[in-house]
Design an enzyme around this catalytic site. Structure first.
Site, PDB file in Angstrom:
ATOM      1  N   CYS A   1      -4.704  -5.318  -5.668  1.00 40.98           N
ATOM      2  CA  CYS A   1      -5.020  -6.190  -4.846  1.00 40.98           C
ATOM      3  C   CYS A   1      -4.266  -6.886  -5.131  1.00 40.98           C
ATOM      4  CB  CYS A   1      -6.224  -6.462  -6.220  1.00 40.98           C
ATOM      5  SG  CYS A   1      -6.563  -4.521  -6.385  1.00 40.98           S
TER       6      CYS A   1
ATOM      7  N   LYS B   1     -14.122 -12.724  -5.374  1.00 39.04           N
ATOM      8  CA  LYS B   1     -13.160 -12.182  -6.135  1.00 39.04           C
ATOM      9  C   LYS B   1     -12.019 -12.824  -5.988  1.00 39.04           C
ATOM     10  CE  LYS B   1      -9.433  -8.474  -7.097  1.00 39.04           C
ATOM     11  NZ  LYS B   1      -9.416  -7.069  -6.745  1.00 39.04           N
TER      12      LYS B   1
ATOM     13  N   HIS C   1     -14.509  -1.688  -3.923  1.00 37.57           N
ATOM     14  CA  HIS C   1     -13.691  -1.445  -5.103  1.00 37.57           C
ATOM     15  C   HIS C   1     -15.076  -0.898  -6.642  1.00 37.57           C
ATOM     16  CE1 HIS C   1     -11.290  -2.109  -8.811  1.00 37.57           C
ATOM     17  NE2 HIS C   1     -10.075  -2.658  -8.059  1.00 37.57           N
TER      18      HIS C   1
ATOM     19  N   ASP D   1      -7.428  -5.513   1.374  1.00 36.31           N
ATOM     20  CA  ASP D   1      -6.521  -6.063   0.402  1.00 36.31           C
ATOM     21  C   ASP D   1      -5.416  -4.485   0.553  1.00 36.31           C
ATOM     22  OD1 ASP D   1      -7.970  -4.643  -0.750  1.00 36.31           O
ATOM     23  OD2 ASP D   1      -7.457  -6.031  -2.666  1.00 36.31           O
ATOM     24  N   ASN D   2      -6.098  -3.525   1.015  1.00 33.52           N
ATOM     25  CA  ASN D   2      -4.757  -2.451   1.001  1.00 33.52           C
ATOM     26  C   ASN D   2      -5.573  -0.540   1.093  1.00 33.52           C
ATOM     27  OD1 ASN D   2      -5.293  -2.988  -2.397  1.00 33.52           O
ATOM     28  ND2 ASN D   2      -6.301  -1.275  -1.775  1.00 33.52           N
TER      29      ASN D   2
ATOM     30  N   ASP E   1     -12.412  -5.121  -0.569  1.00 30.35           N
ATOM     31  CA  ASP E   1     -11.610  -4.436  -1.630  1.00 30.35           C
ATOM     32  C   ASP E   1     -11.253  -2.895  -1.909  1.00 30.35           C
ATOM     33  OD1 ASP E   1     -10.198  -4.196  -3.852  1.00 30.35           O
ATOM     34  OD2 ASP E   1     -11.252  -5.928  -5.504  1.00 30.35           O
ATOM     35  N   ASP E   2     -10.057  -2.063  -1.607  1.00 26.50           N
ATOM     36  CA  ASP E   2      -9.829  -0.829  -1.534  1.00 26.50           C
ATOM     37  C   ASP E   2     -10.790  -0.146  -0.176  1.00 26.50           C
ATOM     38  OD1 ASP E   2      -8.293  -1.160  -3.832  1.00 26.50           O
ATOM     39  OD2 ASP E   2      -9.549  -0.488  -5.052  1.00 26.50           O
TER      40      ASP E   2
ATOM     41  N   HIS F   1      -8.531 -12.620  -9.539  1.00 27.78           N
ATOM     42  CA  HIS F   1      -7.895 -11.707  -9.147  1.00 27.78           C
ATOM     43  C   HIS F   1      -6.514 -12.798  -9.555  1.00 27.78           C
ATOM     44  CE1 HIS F   1      -6.555  -7.294 -10.350  1.00 27.78           C
ATOM     45  NE2 HIS F   1      -6.725  -8.130 -10.871  1.00 27.78           N
TER      46      HIS F   1
END
Length: 561
Positions: free
Chosen positions: A79, A132, A227, A290-291, A40-41, A134
């Site tokens: 996300c 996660k 994250h 995810d990004n 994540d991130d 979300h």
């Protein structure tokens, strides 16, 4: 008496005897186990195999070098949209899920429709989600165990703090704080105080150890790392891990490095568990972020997307060109860097095909492209364009078409469209890349047990050079573009990955063609979900201070257990 000579060496005879041993049913059926690990991130510059020496990631590097490094793997810029694309195989704008990520107490969630775990369950897979979600939780039918996962240990909202699993959400200048960690549908109060990355890793390892060999395994590990958490404790990691990064003087970047290191350790533990269980030799492992990293701004985690422009939530490469690789002994051609286009939505049809599914049984409206043959045999990718996004509210859009990328409009008036953490070396003592550490990592050792073609350290270094992006040289022409001023930006991404030279004025025909393509895509857009928050009914105080599905709650049995 002389013993007769059989003409066979002991090693050959051993191989013959081993080949006669019975194998488990899932291996006989040829269905691979699938392990999908989502960071994540995570920033482009925060893994060793992209050329960075700052944060050692030996387990990730070993898998990447011995697999396929995706240097053009695109995601959505935040996300919820990325997870939508991954699990549905569709561009989020077709489902109204292309806007801002879902908030706690938000009424909407991922619309009805078959998801990746449901497709795999139909093929006989046991399906697990760790971490996660979300994608909505207003009703129980929105939650993971009602959307195709047999089991879930993790959280429903966008993030939690790493030790207390609390998510604080502000509505009308009032803070609402709730606990968010579940075993299936039950609140996992007992795990409070334990570090999230370790909790998810331990559960993933136990899932592998307890897996019945009669069924293939689909394990999705969707990490909280890296994250940021709640205000006041954005970054958290065990102190003994933070202490390993004294060469990084900035305390926030140092803690972030420790978070990345714990993520890398997690991957090593998962791969070792697969090898110990005898599953690794028939496994496809995919790792992706995810990004891009939010280097600055809201939920900043001090990650680095160097040398890419922009950060999370932007349409520049730093926001949507994600760290990714795949590893499997099933690849005929591995140990390579791929520049072919691949989008996060491609994993649904690709993994479904790899699992033995008939591609004709998938939803015909998928945007994802089956890349399995391309991955397995190093064939050209069937994808030549990617809709990065169309946002009818912020009025921005972006499209990749062959080597071209078009950007129209911006996010937050261009606040984060620049270059952040450009060198990634501020206040950092120079480090030397240690390929021996990669070779001897838990993942490196495990994959050598099941691979006949594991690479040498020298080959690692060659692949690392290939996977390291380079901007235009100092003498190259640069024509900056600022979409916040109404400019249209057109880039030749393979030759200009840092998006420094706008070619829109020189190639108007390319711009017109790509704008027409955006108009065509726009015709399939579903308006964004409203973002309605129902905090009065989902106030954590009503559910023993936990975030909880509330729309199905007609009596006290719905309260958090």
């Amino acid at each position: 008496m002389t013993t007769p000579q059989l003409g066979l060496s002991t090693s050959i005879l051993t191989l013959i005897l081993l080949s006669a041993l019975p194998r488990c049913e899932s291996q006989q059926a040829g269905q691979p186990n699938i392990v999908l690990i989502l960071a994540d991130d995570l920033g482009w510059n925060d893994v060793g195999f992209h050329g960075s020496n700052q944060i050692p990631t030996p387990n990730l590097d070993a898998l990447a070098y011995n697999g396929i490094i995706f240097n053009s793997h695109y995601t959505q810029s935040t996300c919820t949209p990325s997870r939508t694309a991954l699990l549905t195989g569709k561009y989020p704008m077709r489902l109204g899920m292309h806007g801002t990520p879902l908030n706690p107490a938000q009424v909407e969630g991922l619309p009805e429709g078959k998801l990746l775990p449901e497709y795999l369950k139909e093929l006989g897979y046991e399906t697990h989600l760790v971490g996660k979600w979300h994608l909505g939780y207003a009703r129980w039918n929105n939650t993971p165990t009602y959307r195709g996962f047999d089991h879930h240990l993790g959280y429903y909202t966008g993030y939690v703090s790493y030790y207390d699993y609390l998510n604080t959400f502000r509505v009308d200048e009032k803070d609402y704080t709730g606990y968010d960690l579940r075993r299936d549908t039950e609140v996992a109060w007992d795990l409070a105080g334990q570090y999230a990355t370790d909790v998810f890793t331990d559960h993933a390892v136990k899932t592998i150890e307890n897996h019945a060999l009669t069924k293939p395994l689909f394990l999705m590990v969707s990490h909280l790392a890296v994250h940021a958490g709640n205000d006041g404790k954005l970054l958290e990691a065990p102190q003994e891990t933070i202490n390993k990064f004294r060469h990084i003087q900035d305390s926030n970047r140092r803690t972030y490095a420790a978070m990345v290191s714990k993520l890398d350790d997690s991957v090593g533990s998962i791969v070792s568990a697969l090898q110990a269980k005898g599953l690794l030799e028939n496994t496809i492992l995919v790792f992706a972020s995810d990004n891009g990293a939010p280097t600055v701004g809201q939920y900043s985690n001090w990650g680095s997307n160097y040398p890419l422009r922009g950060i999370k939530a932007t349409l520049f490469e730093g926001g949507i060109r994600g760290v990714a690789f795949a590893w499997s002994p099933l690849f005929v051609q591995s140990g390579r860097v791929s520049a072919d286009l691949i989008h996060i939505s491609d994993w649904l049809p690709t993994l479904f095909t790899a699992a033995g599914g008939d591609i004709g049984l998938l939803d015909p409206d998928l945007d994802g492209v089956d890349q399995w043959s391309s991955l397995q045999y190093d064939l050209p990718s069937p994808r030549n364009d990617i809709l990065i996004n169309i946002d009818e509210i912020t009025r921005n859009a972006a499209l990749r078409f062959y080597n071209w990328k078009l950007i129209v409009g911006t996010t937050w008036n261009g606040t984060y469209d620049s270059y952040f953490g450009e060198s990634g070396k501020e206040n950092i003592e120079e480090q030397v890349y240690n390929s021996t550490r990669v070779f001897d990592s838990p993942a490196g050792k495990a994959i050598r047990q099941v691979s006949y073609t594991s690479l040498t350290e020298a080959e690692y270094e060659a692949l690392r050079r290939q996977a390291t992006l380079r901007c235009l040289n100092a003498k190259a022409k640069r024509n900056p573009c600022d979409p916040s001023n109404g400019e249209v930006c057109l880039y030749d991404v393979p030759s200009d990955p840092c998006e420094e030279n706008n070619l829109a004025s020189f190639l108007p025909s390319v711009v017109r063609r790509m704008k027409r393509a955006l108009v065509d895509y726009r015709s399939g857009l579903t308006p964004q979900i409203s973002g309605k928050v129902d905090i009065e009914k989902d106030d954590p105080k009503l559910f023993q201070f936990a975030w909880n599905p509330w729309l199905d709650c007609s009596d006290s049995t719905c309260a958090a257990a």
